[in-house]
Scaffold this motif. Structure first.
Motif, PDB file in Angstrom:
ATOM      1  N   HIS A 128      19.006  50.345  50.425  1.00 43.15           N
ATOM      2  CA  HIS A 128      19.736  50.243  49.164  1.00 43.15           C
ATOM      3  C   HIS A 128      21.243  50.292  49.416  1.00 43.15           C
ATOM      4  O   HIS A 128      22.019  49.544  48.803  1.00 43.15           O
ATOM      5  CB  HIS A 128      19.356  51.386  48.217  1.00 43.15           C
ATOM      6  CG  HIS A 128      17.898  51.440  47.901  1.00 43.15           C
ATOM      7  ND1 HIS A 128      17.240  52.620  47.640  1.00 43.15           N
ATOM      8  CD2 HIS A 128      16.963  50.464  47.825  1.00 43.15           C
ATOM      9  CE1 HIS A 128      15.966  52.375  47.402  1.00 43.15           C
ATOM     10  NE2 HIS A 128      15.771  51.068  47.506  1.00 43.15           N
ATOM     11  N   GLU A 129      21.643  51.160  50.333  1.00 42.69           N
ATOM     12  CA  GLU A 129      23.056  51.277  50.673  1.00 42.69           C
ATOM     13  C   GLU A 129      23.570  49.962  51.260  1.00 42.69           C
ATOM     14  O   GLU A 129      24.679  49.513  50.945  1.00 42.69           O
ATOM     15  CB  GLU A 129      23.265  52.419  51.655  1.00 42.69           C
ATOM     16  CG  GLU A 129      24.716  52.784  51.885  1.00 42.69           C
ATOM     17  CD  GLU A 129      24.844  54.068  52.697  1.00 42.69           C
ATOM     18  OE1 GLU A 129      25.796  54.832  52.445  1.00 42.69           O
ATOM     19  OE2 GLU A 129      23.992  54.307  53.578  1.00 42.69           O
ATOM     20  N   ALA A 130      22.737  49.330  52.089  1.00 45.09           N
ATOM     21  CA  ALA A 130      23.124  48.047  52.689  1.00 45.09           C
ATOM     22  C   ALA A 130      23.285  46.977  51.614  1.00 45.09           C
ATOM     23  O   ALA A 130      24.208  46.144  51.671  1.00 45.09           O
ATOM     24  CB  ALA A 130      22.084  47.620  53.717  1.00 45.09           C
ATOM     25  N   THR A 131      22.397  46.995  50.618  1.00 39.39           N
ATOM     26  CA  THR A 131      22.487  46.035  49.512  1.00 39.39           C
ATOM     27  C   THR A 131      23.795  46.211  48.751  1.00 39.39           C
ATOM     28  O   THR A 131      24.476  45.232  48.419  1.00 39.39           O
ATOM     29  CB  THR A 131      21.300  46.208  48.552  1.00 39.39           C
ATOM     30  OG1 THR A 131      20.079  45.960  49.255  1.00 39.39           O
ATOM     31  CG2 THR A 131      21.390  45.239  47.376  1.00 39.39           C
ATOM     32  N   VAL A 132      24.152  47.461  48.485  1.00 38.33           N
ATOM     33  CA  VAL A 132      25.394  47.740  47.756  1.00 38.33           C
ATOM     34  C   VAL A 132      26.614  47.329  48.580  1.00 38.33           C
ATOM     35  O   VAL A 132      27.543  46.690  48.072  1.00 38.33           O
ATOM     36  CB  VAL A 132      25.483  49.236  47.371  1.00 38.33           C
ATOM     37  CG1 VAL A 132      26.876  49.585  46.858  1.00 38.33           C
ATOM     38  CG2 VAL A 132      24.422  49.573  46.325  1.00 38.33           C
ATOM     39  N   HIS A 133      26.602  47.672  49.870  1.00 36.01           N
ATOM     40  CA  HIS A 133      27.752  47.348  50.718  1.00 36.01           C
ATOM     41  C   HIS A 133      27.939  45.843  50.885  1.00 36.01           C
ATOM     42  O   HIS A 133      29.056  45.376  51.127  1.00 36.01           O
ATOM     43  CB  HIS A 133      27.626  48.043  52.067  1.00 36.01           C
ATOM     44  CG  HIS A 133      28.065  49.471  52.044  1.00 36.01           C
ATOM     45  ND1 HIS A 133      29.386  49.850  51.918  1.00 36.01           N
ATOM     46  CD2 HIS A 133      27.350  50.627  52.084  1.00 36.01           C
ATOM     47  CE1 HIS A 133      29.466  51.172  51.908  1.00 36.01           C
ATOM     48  NE2 HIS A 133      28.249  51.670  51.995  1.00 36.01           N
ATOM     49  N   GLU A 134      26.862  45.093  50.729  1.00 37.01           N
ATOM     50  CA  GLU A 134      26.956  43.640  50.815  1.00 37.01           C
ATOM     51  C   GLU A 134      27.865  43.063  49.730  1.00 37.01           C
ATOM     52  O   GLU A 134      28.538  42.054  49.928  1.00 37.01           O
ATOM     53  CB  GLU A 134      25.549  43.040  50.697  1.00 37.01           C
ATOM     54  CG  GLU A 134      25.467  41.538  50.892  1.00 37.01           C
ATOM     55  CD  GLU A 134      24.045  41.021  50.767  1.00 37.01           C
ATOM     56  OE1 GLU A 134      23.874  39.846  50.374  1.00 37.01           O
ATOM     57  OE2 GLU A 134      23.093  41.782  51.065  1.00 37.01           O
ATOM     58  N   VAL A 135      27.876  43.724  48.562  1.00 35.95           N
ATOM     59  CA  VAL A 135      28.672  43.213  47.431  1.00 35.95           C
ATOM     60  C   VAL A 135      29.834  44.136  47.077  1.00 35.95           C
ATOM     61  O   VAL A 135      30.576  43.854  46.137  1.00 35.95           O
ATOM     62  CB  VAL A 135      27.772  43.006  46.189  1.00 35.95           C
ATOM     63  CG1 VAL A 135      26.753  41.922  46.458  1.00 35.95           C
ATOM     64  CG2 VAL A 135      27.071  44.307  45.775  1.00 35.95           C
ATOM     65  N   LEU A 136      29.992  45.228  47.818  1.00 44.72           N
ATOM     66  CA  LEU A 136      31.023  46.216  47.491  1.00 44.72           C
ATOM     67  C   LEU A 136      32.443  45.631  47.425  1.00 44.72           C
ATOM     68  O   LEU A 136      33.233  46.055  46.570  1.00 44.72           O
ATOM     69  CB  LEU A 136      30.966  47.373  48.492  1.00 44.72           C
ATOM     70  CG  LEU A 136      31.624  48.691  48.057  1.00 44.72           C
ATOM     71  CD1 LEU A 136      31.037  49.203  46.757  1.00 44.72           C
ATOM     72  CD2 LEU A 136      31.455  49.744  49.164  1.00 44.72           C
ATOM     73  N   PRO A 137      32.785  44.675  48.294  1.00 47.06           N
ATOM     74  CA  PRO A 137      34.140  44.109  48.203  1.00 47.06           C
ATOM     75  C   PRO A 137      34.463  43.478  46.846  1.00 47.06           C
ATOM     76  O   PRO A 137      35.629  43.361  46.472  1.00 47.06           O
ATOM     77  CB  PRO A 137      34.148  43.048  49.313  1.00 47.06           C
ATOM     78  CG  PRO A 137      33.145  43.539  50.307  1.00 47.06           C
ATOM     79  CD  PRO A 137      32.074  44.158  49.479  1.00 47.06           C
ATOM     80  N   LYS A 138      33.418  43.092  46.096  1.00 50.39           N
ATOM     81  CA  LYS A 138      33.636  42.490  44.777  1.00 50.39           C
ATOM     82  C   LYS A 138      33.751  43.536  43.667  1.00 50.39           C
ATOM     83  O   LYS A 138      34.069  43.204  42.531  1.00 50.39           O
ATOM     84  CB  LYS A 138      32.470  41.554  44.420  1.00 50.39           C
ATOM     85  CG  LYS A 138      32.169  40.469  45.439  1.00 50.39           C
ATOM     86  CD  LYS A 138      30.918  39.699  45.018  1.00 50.39           C
ATOM     87  CE  LYS A 138      30.493  38.700  46.069  1.00 50.39           C
ATOM     88  NZ  LYS A 138      29.230  38.009  45.680  1.00 50.39           N
ATOM     89  N   LEU A 139      33.461  44.807  44.005  1.00 53.95           N
ATOM     90  CA  LEU A 139      33.354  45.853  42.987  1.00 53.95           C
ATOM     91  C   LEU A 139      34.549  46.796  43.082  1.00 53.95           C
ATOM     92  O   LEU A 139      34.473  47.891  43.646  1.00 53.95           O
ATOM     93  CB  LEU A 139      32.030  46.617  43.176  1.00 53.95           C
ATOM     94  CG  LEU A 139      30.763  45.737  43.193  1.00 53.95           C
ATOM     95  CD1 LEU A 139      29.536  46.576  43.532  1.00 53.95           C
ATOM     96  CD2 LEU A 139      30.576  45.028  41.863  1.00 53.95           C
ATOM     97  N   ASP A 140      35.655  46.376  42.505  1.00 49.68           N
ATOM     98  CA  ASP A 140      36.904  47.125  42.628  1.00 49.68           C
ATOM     99  C   ASP A 140      36.847  48.502  41.980  1.00 49.68           C
ATOM    100  O   ASP A 140      37.562  49.429  42.399  1.00 49.68           O
ATOM    101  CB  ASP A 140      38.049  46.318  42.002  1.00 49.68           C
ATOM    102  CG  ASP A 140      38.312  45.017  42.734  1.00 49.68           C
ATOM    103  OD1 ASP A 140      37.968  44.949  43.929  1.00 49.68           O
ATOM    104  OD2 ASP A 140      38.834  44.065  42.109  1.00 49.68           O
ATOM    105  N   ALA A 141      36.029  48.642  40.934  1.00 42.04           N
ATOM    106  CA  ALA A 141      35.996  49.915  40.200  1.00 42.04           C
ATOM    107  C   ALA A 141      35.253  51.013  40.953  1.00 42.04           C
ATOM    108  O   ALA A 141      35.454  52.201  40.677  1.00 42.04           O
ATOM    109  CB  ALA A 141      35.358  49.704  38.828  1.00 42.04           C
ATOM    110  N   VAL A 142      34.397  50.647  41.900  1.00 42.95           N
ATOM    111  CA  VAL A 142      33.556  51.637  42.588  1.00 42.95           C
ATOM    112  C   VAL A 142      34.374  52.442  43.592  1.00 42.95           C
ATOM    113  O   VAL A 142      34.999  51.892  44.500  1.00 42.95           O
ATOM    114  CB  VAL A 142      32.378  50.943  43.299  1.00 42.95           C
ATOM    115  CG1 VAL A 142      31.577  51.961  44.107  1.00 42.95           C
ATOM    116  CG2 VAL A 142      31.472  50.263  42.276  1.00 42.95           C
TER     117      VAL A 142
END
Length: 597
Positions: A128-142
């Protein structure tokens, strides 16, 4: 417009919020068992005070991490003890929970997190962490990603040690019924999921009026307990979680919905909640086991007696002969089935799709009354539910207290009440389309209300097929009957703008293994079995049974058996096991065309 309303039974004070019961019970009944959690091979009791303390510690950690009142915090995990702790900790910190199915793709995670504006994310596993990190660069608020199996609960508890009790109390009690509690994204059978805004009032009002109204009997027995295994990301299980906390019912969790039997036998719940597919698998598994052991005739006689006894009870009571047969099979068959669920189970709540008369009567005859309910994410889960002792099998029950249900001129079911969501997040146009000027929520389901106020679902407005001859066909009832066959996993009725009605069918892998052993076909592949004449004949029986329930113009004329299993993994089924019709129709367009070739 036909309408049926039930008066409010329990009001919710304006200052209330979802965390009150957790903190109050810890002071009033500190030693009471609130939950049981699996630690190694054992189920360990968690007292009301221990649960409160852990919720408080995580909430303080969130405050220390910079989570402010009204901030959104996402939670991506299977159903487990920590899910409940984190959910209540998010509320205690004054924040808003955003559940994400643990099977979600990177694109789905990116959409939900970005659309909700989540400031932090809890994940369960490394995957799950890998899935989130895959798109994390697009998620400025996180600003934070915490992993449950990476020690997130302990990490946050330590980080919040300097946050005072007074600060937590101020933050927790600063939220009231009108405040947003959660944004639950619809599972998205078509298009991108929409976020449903549910308040503390939506969930509390629903939980208290259901648990002290139609389902009071479930929550008034001694030693009551429930094992949760449906995804807590879905509003059905989430609302039940609130009900269990509000009523002091002992909660257990298991993440394995596909193999829940061992946990049921260990935990020994008094009732549970499930989707119809779970009950179908229980029945089909028992039937297959009996047939494989040479006891098929006994099982079928026992099943027939259970159904006949239940039908007779609904009609005024079974006769002496039927009662004696029922008592005999209770010793020979029914008791063993109950023991397989732990031995204490006497009732269950079913939702998500139609259970069907046959299974409803079978389980009641066995001694486990399945109470069907109905609702949507937009209605905080339930709008109607059947009651113990007043269970009208084949219906989804009556509106619970505080709810009005009406049937529109086109047959659509309309709902009104304090359980109706406050609209879609960032989507005013969709909200205006769903809730009319008079406050009625348009559910999209087609149905009817009988003279006693019981609601029956007959179809889905957007799923009504119209054949080339202009015949309106509701696919869901026929699909339910086809899926009742032990060898069938999924069924999809087709025929929109076509000359006749047809169907796509898939086979159940577990049932196939037993069938192969019994029929000397060990080693046969799914592709081979899909074209096997004996299998085709069995599916034809299921289709024939479905055809007996409709007019000639609605009957299925042809079907094809697909050589794959439709599942969440293939992208054809939602986490609550609903078929994504548009995806199936797209991916199997060739097979559909061949049915009409």
């Amino acid at each position: 417009m036909r309408e049926y309303s039930v008066p409010v039974l329990v009001d919710v004070p304006p200052s209330a919020n979802l965390t009150d019961t957790v903190f109050q019970r810890a002071e009033q009944e500190p030693g009471a068992v609130a939950l049981r959690r699996k630690v190694g091979a054992d189920w360990t009791a968690v007292t009301a005070r221990e649960f409160r303390d852990q919720v408080a510690a995580v909430a303080k950690g969130l405050i220390a991490a910079g989570v402010e009142p009204g901030d959104r915090v996402a939670l991506m995990s299977r159903t487990r003890y920590e899910w409940t702790v984190i959910d209540y900790a998010i509320w205690s910190a004054g924040a808003v929970g955003v559940p994400i199915y643990e099977t979600s793709s990177a694109d789905q995670v990116a959409w939900i997190v970005s659309d909700s504006g989540a400031k932090a994310i809890f994940v369960e596993l490394e995957s799950h962490e890998a899935t989130v990190h895959e798109v994390l660069p697009k998620l400025d608020a996180v600003k934070h990603v915490w992993r449950i199996e990476g020690g997130a609960v302990d990490e946050l508890s330590a980080a919040g040690a300097e946050v005072s009790d007074e600060t937590l109390t101020e933050r927790r009690t600063g939220r009231c019924v009108d405040d947003l509690a959660t944004i639950v994204y619809t599972s998205g059978t078509t298009g991108m999921p929409k976020g449903c805004r549910l308040t503390h009032d939506n969930l509390l009002f629903t939980a208290r009026n259901v648990s002290y109204g139609p389902l009071e009997k479930l929550f008034s027995v001694d030693n009551r307990s429930v094992l949760l295994f449906l995804p807590l990301a879905h509003v059905f299980a989430r609302l039940i979680q609130v009900v269990l906390v509000e009523t002091g019912t002992v909660i257990g969790h298991t993440p394995d919905m596909k193999n829940v039997a061992p946990s049921l036998q260990e935990f020994r719940p008094t009732f549970l909640l499930a989707v119809p597919r779970v009950f179908e698998k229980v029945y089909n598994g028992a039937e297959q086991k009996a047939v494989a052991g040479g006891k098929g005739k006994i099982f079928h006689a026992a099943a027939g007696t259970a159904i006949a006894w239940s039908r007779a009870e609904s009609a005024g009571g079974a006769g002496l002969g039927l009662k004696l047969k029922h008592a005999l099979f209770d010793k020979l068959v029914y008791g063993k089935l109950r023991e397989a669920t732990g031995g204490n189970l006497w009732a269950a709540i079913s939702g998500g799709s139609a259970l069907g008369d046959r299974l409803g009567h079978f389980f009641r005859g066995v001694g486990i009354e399945v109470l069907e309910g109905w609702g949507l994410t937009e209605t905080s889960a339930p709008s109607t539910v059947n009651m113990p002792g007043a269970n009208k099998i084949g219906t989804v029950g009556k509106p619970f207290p505080g709810v009005s249900v009406a049937i529109g001129d086109d047959g659509e079911i309309l709902v009104k009440g304090r359980h109706i969501f406050k609209g879609y997040w960032n989507n005013d146009a969709a909200t205006a389309e769903a809730i009319d000027a008079d406050g009625w929520f348009h559910t999209g389901d087609i149905g009817e209300i009988d003279a006693d106020g019981y609601v029956r679902i007959t179809g889905r407005k957007k799923e009504i097929l119209v054949t080339a001859a202009g015949k309106n066909v509701a696919p869901a009832p026929m699909e339910d009957r086809i899926r009742a066959h032990p060898l069938v996993s999924q069924a999809l009725v087709v025929g929109d703008n076509r000359p006749f009605v047809a169907a796509l069918v898939t086979l159940d892998p577990e049932a196939l293994e037993q069938w192969k052993t019994a029929n000397g076909r060990a080693g046969a592949t799914l592709a081979e079995l899909s074209a096997d004449s004996a299998i085709i004949a069995e599916v034809q029986k299921a289709v024939d049974d479905a055809n007996r329930s409709v007019s000639k113009a609605e009957q299925i004329k042809k079907f094809t058996i697909l050589d794959i299993e439709l599942s969440e993994e293939t992208g054809h089924v939602t986490p609550k096991q609903s078929i994504k019709r548009n995806v199936v129709m797209r991916d199997f367009a060739k097979q559909v065309d061949e049915l009409y070739g």
